[in-house]
Structures are given as C-alpha cells and as structure tokens.
Design a protein around this motif. Structure first.
Motif, PDB file in Angstrom:
ATOM      1  N   TYR A 168      25.156  32.304 -35.344  1.00  0.00           N
ATOM      2  CA  TYR A 168      25.151  31.682 -34.093  1.00  0.00           C
ATOM      3  C   TYR A 168      26.585  32.505 -33.335  1.00  0.00           C
ATOM      4  O   TYR A 168      26.123  32.236 -31.988  1.00  0.00           O
ATOM      5  CB  TYR A 168      25.925  29.853 -34.366  1.00  0.00           C
ATOM      6  CG  TYR A 168      25.994  29.045 -33.497  1.00  0.00           C
ATOM      7  CD1 TYR A 168      24.573  29.072 -32.587  1.00  0.00           C
ATOM      8  CD2 TYR A 168      26.801  28.227 -33.488  1.00  0.00           C
ATOM      9  CE1 TYR A 168      24.493  28.056 -31.925  1.00  0.00           C
ATOM     10  CE2 TYR A 168      26.591  27.130 -32.315  1.00  0.00           C
ATOM     11  CZ  TYR A 168      25.441  26.990 -31.693  1.00  0.00           C
ATOM     12  OH  TYR A 168      25.376  25.952 -30.553  1.00  0.00           O
ATOM     13  N   VAL A 228      28.832  20.734 -31.617  1.00  0.00           N
ATOM     14  CA  VAL A 228      28.502  20.812 -33.132  1.00  0.00           C
ATOM     15  C   VAL A 228      28.386  19.458 -33.938  1.00  0.00           C
ATOM     16  O   VAL A 228      29.558  18.880 -33.830  1.00  0.00           O
ATOM     17  CB  VAL A 228      29.303  21.695 -33.884  1.00  0.00           C
ATOM     18  CG1 VAL A 228      29.203  22.065 -35.097  1.00  0.00           C
ATOM     19  CG2 VAL A 228      29.816  23.201 -32.899  1.00  0.00           C
ATOM     20  N   ILE A 239      34.376  23.555 -27.021  1.00  0.00           N
ATOM     21  CA  ILE A 239      33.622  23.044 -28.471  1.00  0.00           C
ATOM     22  C   ILE A 239      33.929  21.810 -28.727  1.00  0.00           C
ATOM     23  O   ILE A 239      35.341  21.402 -28.711  1.00  0.00           O
ATOM     24  CB  ILE A 239      33.945  24.276 -29.526  1.00  0.00           C
ATOM     25  CG1 ILE A 239      33.364  25.788 -29.154  1.00  0.00           C
ATOM     26  CG2 ILE A 239      33.062  23.783 -30.502  1.00  0.00           C
ATOM     27  CD1 ILE A 239      33.841  26.685 -30.091  1.00  0.00           C
ATOM     28  N   VAL A 278      24.650  20.889 -38.090  1.00  0.00           N
ATOM     29  CA  VAL A 278      25.546  21.334 -39.267  1.00  0.00           C
ATOM     30  C   VAL A 278      25.315  20.268 -40.414  1.00  0.00           C
ATOM     31  O   VAL A 278      25.852  20.342 -41.477  1.00  0.00           O
ATOM     32  CB  VAL A 278      27.013  21.914 -39.012  1.00  0.00           C
ATOM     33  CG1 VAL A 278      27.069  22.952 -38.075  1.00  0.00           C
ATOM     34  CG2 VAL A 278      27.717  20.592 -38.861  1.00  0.00           C
ATOM     35  N   SER A 334      31.127  18.873 -38.805  1.00  0.00           N
ATOM     36  CA  SER A 334      31.254  19.375 -37.636  1.00  0.00           C
ATOM     37  C   SER A 334      32.461  19.774 -36.882  1.00  0.00           C
ATOM     38  O   SER A 334      32.629  20.744 -36.372  1.00  0.00           O
ATOM     39  CB  SER A 334      30.473  18.357 -36.656  1.00  0.00           C
ATOM     40  OG  SER A 334      31.355  17.212 -36.592  1.00  0.00           O
ATOM     41  N   ALA A 371      24.435  22.423 -31.830  1.00  0.00           N
ATOM     42  CA  ALA A 371      24.199  22.816 -33.085  1.00  0.00           C
ATOM     43  C   ALA A 371      24.348  21.808 -34.071  1.00  0.00           C
ATOM     44  O   ALA A 371      25.275  20.835 -33.917  1.00  0.00           O
ATOM     45  CB  ALA A 371      25.225  23.969 -33.556  1.00  0.00           C
ATOM     46  N   SER A 378      33.573  23.698 -35.998  1.00  0.00           N
ATOM     47  CA  SER A 378      33.885  23.703 -34.594  1.00  0.00           C
ATOM     48  C   SER A 378      35.061  24.658 -34.574  1.00  0.00           C
ATOM     49  O   SER A 378      35.272  25.651 -33.664  1.00  0.00           O
ATOM     50  CB  SER A 378      34.156  22.294 -33.969  1.00  0.00           C
ATOM     51  OG  SER A 378      32.917  21.722 -33.916  1.00  0.00           O
ATOM     52  N   SER A 388      33.220  18.444 -31.344  1.00  0.00           N
ATOM     53  CA  SER A 388      32.324  18.103 -32.726  1.00  0.00           C
ATOM     54  C   SER A 388      31.909  16.723 -32.085  1.00  0.00           C
ATOM     55  O   SER A 388      32.556  15.935 -31.657  1.00  0.00           O
ATOM     56  CB  SER A 388      33.066  18.260 -33.868  1.00  0.00           C
ATOM     57  OG  SER A 388      34.271  17.281 -33.688  1.00  0.00           O
TER      58      SER A 388
END
Length: 318
Positions: free
Chosen positions: A257, A280, A199, A218, A289, A216, A293, A201
């Motif tokens: 999610y 993210v 993952i 945010v 983010s 994603a 994350s 950001s």
C-alpha cells in the motif's frame, strides 16, 4: 551581595532562546500585471498555510505585522502560531500613491527583522488583452482609454518593482494548474513533498466515508476485540498495535500500500493536487484501522511527507 539585579525577573532558559516574534515572521508581497494571475496565486498561498490579505495598501503592512507579531509574545511557542507567521499581501495599482511609500515600508520591515520577499507575476501584452476580453472587465488603469493603454501604463508603473522582485513568474503560457505547480516549486519545492496527507481510521459499521481519495479495508486482519486483554484498549495502545502489526499479512499489506500510494502521490503533485485523504477501515474503527493508520503515517513521513492522523470512531467509546 545585592548587585541591584537579584530581584529582577529573569527570563527562563526556554524564553531566552526563543527568537523575537518579528524574526520568525515572513511577508510575501504578491504583485504584478493585472490579469497575470495574482488572485490565483493568493489562493495557492492560502492553501500553503499563509495568511492572505487582498488589495492591501502598503502603508498598512507595518501596523498589520506589528499586530500579528505582538499577538505572539516571547513565551508563546512559534509552532503554535504558524498560521500568523506567514503573511501574503496582494498589492495592485488601484492608486499610484500606494507605491510611493513602498520602499519606506519595506525598509521599516527589514529594520524589524521581518523577512520580506516580492513575487511578481507577469504576462505579455497580447495574453493580457485576451484575458481581459474574455472576462469583459475594464483594466484598472484604463480610465476610458483603450485596454492596451491601461496595460502599458501599468507596466511602466511596475517596472521598478519588477526589477527588485525576488521571484518573477511569466504566466503567458501557463494555465492555472501549471501556475500552481510553479508556485509550489518556488515556495515549497517539487515532487511528493508538496502533498499534504491526512489519514483517518473509521468503522465500516458506522458508514463508509465519502470524503476520502483512498479507502483501505483492513478487516482481513485478526480482530483484537476478541482478545479479552485488548478489547477495552484501542489501536493507539502499544499492546494492540503490536498485536495488529505482527499479524499475518499486516506488513505485506503496508509494504504494497505504501508503494502504491507513493506512485499516486507523486502523480498528484504533478497534476496540482496537493491534499490527499486516506481512510483506513475495520469493523468498529477501534483497533485494527487505528493501528494501521498510525503505521502507514509513519511510513509516509519517512518519504518527507507532511502527514496528519485522526481516528473517527474513538470518541464513540469515550
């Protein structure tokens, strides 16, 4: 009183409790019929984090293991050397002499405390003939004879090794993806736990990533940038994280999610996709983010997944 030992250098408690490097080392021998999938198996093991050596003569296993275990001394953390504590060696039958010393080598590795296993890949003769005809390559033991003669000679040569194998996989009815799934089940397990997740950001103003399986957004959450006391912090700081995660909609988004991702990850595991990247994003990639994350990673780890996290834009501020 001087008992003769007071001046000796004693190991620290942490060093004394560490296992010898060889005891943490594992060797997997990949062998079997030519055309049964040894090369693909080696690729899969490499993806799982094994150090893979192709076409290694068995006699070279011992010096190679010695070199790799001696490189990690007793004061070295095993976790820091995970990449060199799993050695997979592909062995074929290009020389009969390669197998003459195999039992002696395996016995020596056992004496060193090295865990050694044998993976044997097999397929029926008709399938092997078909596979060789497709690639139009001679069998390594064909020696000018017919293809089936080479296959039969190899099967006879490997019979004893197959009987001592720890794992045998018949690939006659498996495609490469099904073989990968079998190997992951044998070495790691089955289901979502075989999928590694990364993952990261990012900030949309610096560009949307092209290497992510999921992206994603945010930016619907309140931006800590507009809070003076939080502006110079980032999403890894507790104050920012608390602000973001307590915002309206944050928990609901994470709940939904997380559920969607686990459905997808379970499907990926079944389809032989074992690496997933999730991006993210927020505006600048500094606050929302980053916090989301970290929160998402914590939730996915609770499902038994291996999850790594990075922040693409934090270096910009530094």
């Amino acid at each position: 009183m001087n008992d003769g030992f007071t001046n000796a250098v004693q190991p620290t408690i942490s060093e004394a409790n560490l296992p010898a490097p060889a005891s943490t080392f594992e060797v997997l021998l990949i062998t079997g019929m030519s055309g049964a999938g040894r090369s693909h198996a080696a690729d899969c093991l490499e993806d799982m984090g094994w150090y893979v050596v192709d076409n290694l003569p068995p006699k070279l296993l011992v010096p190679l293991v010695d070199m790799m275990t001696n490189a990690a001394g007793p004061s070295t953390k095993v976790s820091d050397n995970a990449a060199v504590h799993k050695l997979a060696a592909v062995i074929d039958v290009r020389s009969r002499a390669y197998f003459d010393d195999l039992n002696e080598v395996l016995s020596h590795l056992d004496d060193l405390g090295v865990r050694t296993r044998i993976l044997f890949l097999d397929a029926n003769d008709d399938v092997l003939v078909t596979r060789y005809e497709k690639v139009r390559r001679p069998h390594p033991l064909q020696h000018g004879n017919s293809l089936i003669d080479g296959i039969k000679e190899e099967r006879q040569l490997l019979q004893g090794l197959k009987e001592h194998a720890d794992m045998t996989i018949d690939t006659s009815r498996l495609n490469i993806h099904q073989l990968s799934t079998k190997l992951y089940e044998a070495m790691v397990g089955s289901g979502p736990s075989t999928v590694s997740v990364h993952i990261f950001s990012f900030g949309f103003k610096y560009g949307t990533p092209t290497d992510a399986d999921f992206v994603a957004d945010v930016r619907f959450l309140p931006n800590p940038y507009w809070v003076p006391s939080l502006r110079e912090l980032n999403g890894q700081d507790r104050a920012v994280s608390d602000y973001v995660l307590s915002s309206s909609g944050a928990m609901e988004f994470l709940d939904a999610y997380e559920k969607a991702l686990m459905i997808a990850i379970d499907g990926y595991a079944k389809e032989d996709k074992h690496f997933v990247t999730i991006a993210v994003g927020c505006t600048g990639g500094q606050h929302r983010s980053v916090a989301m994350s970290e929160a998402l990673a914590k939730r996915l780890r609770a499902h038994g997944l291996e999850v790594s996290v990075s922040a693409r834009e934090l270096r910009r501020r530094r």
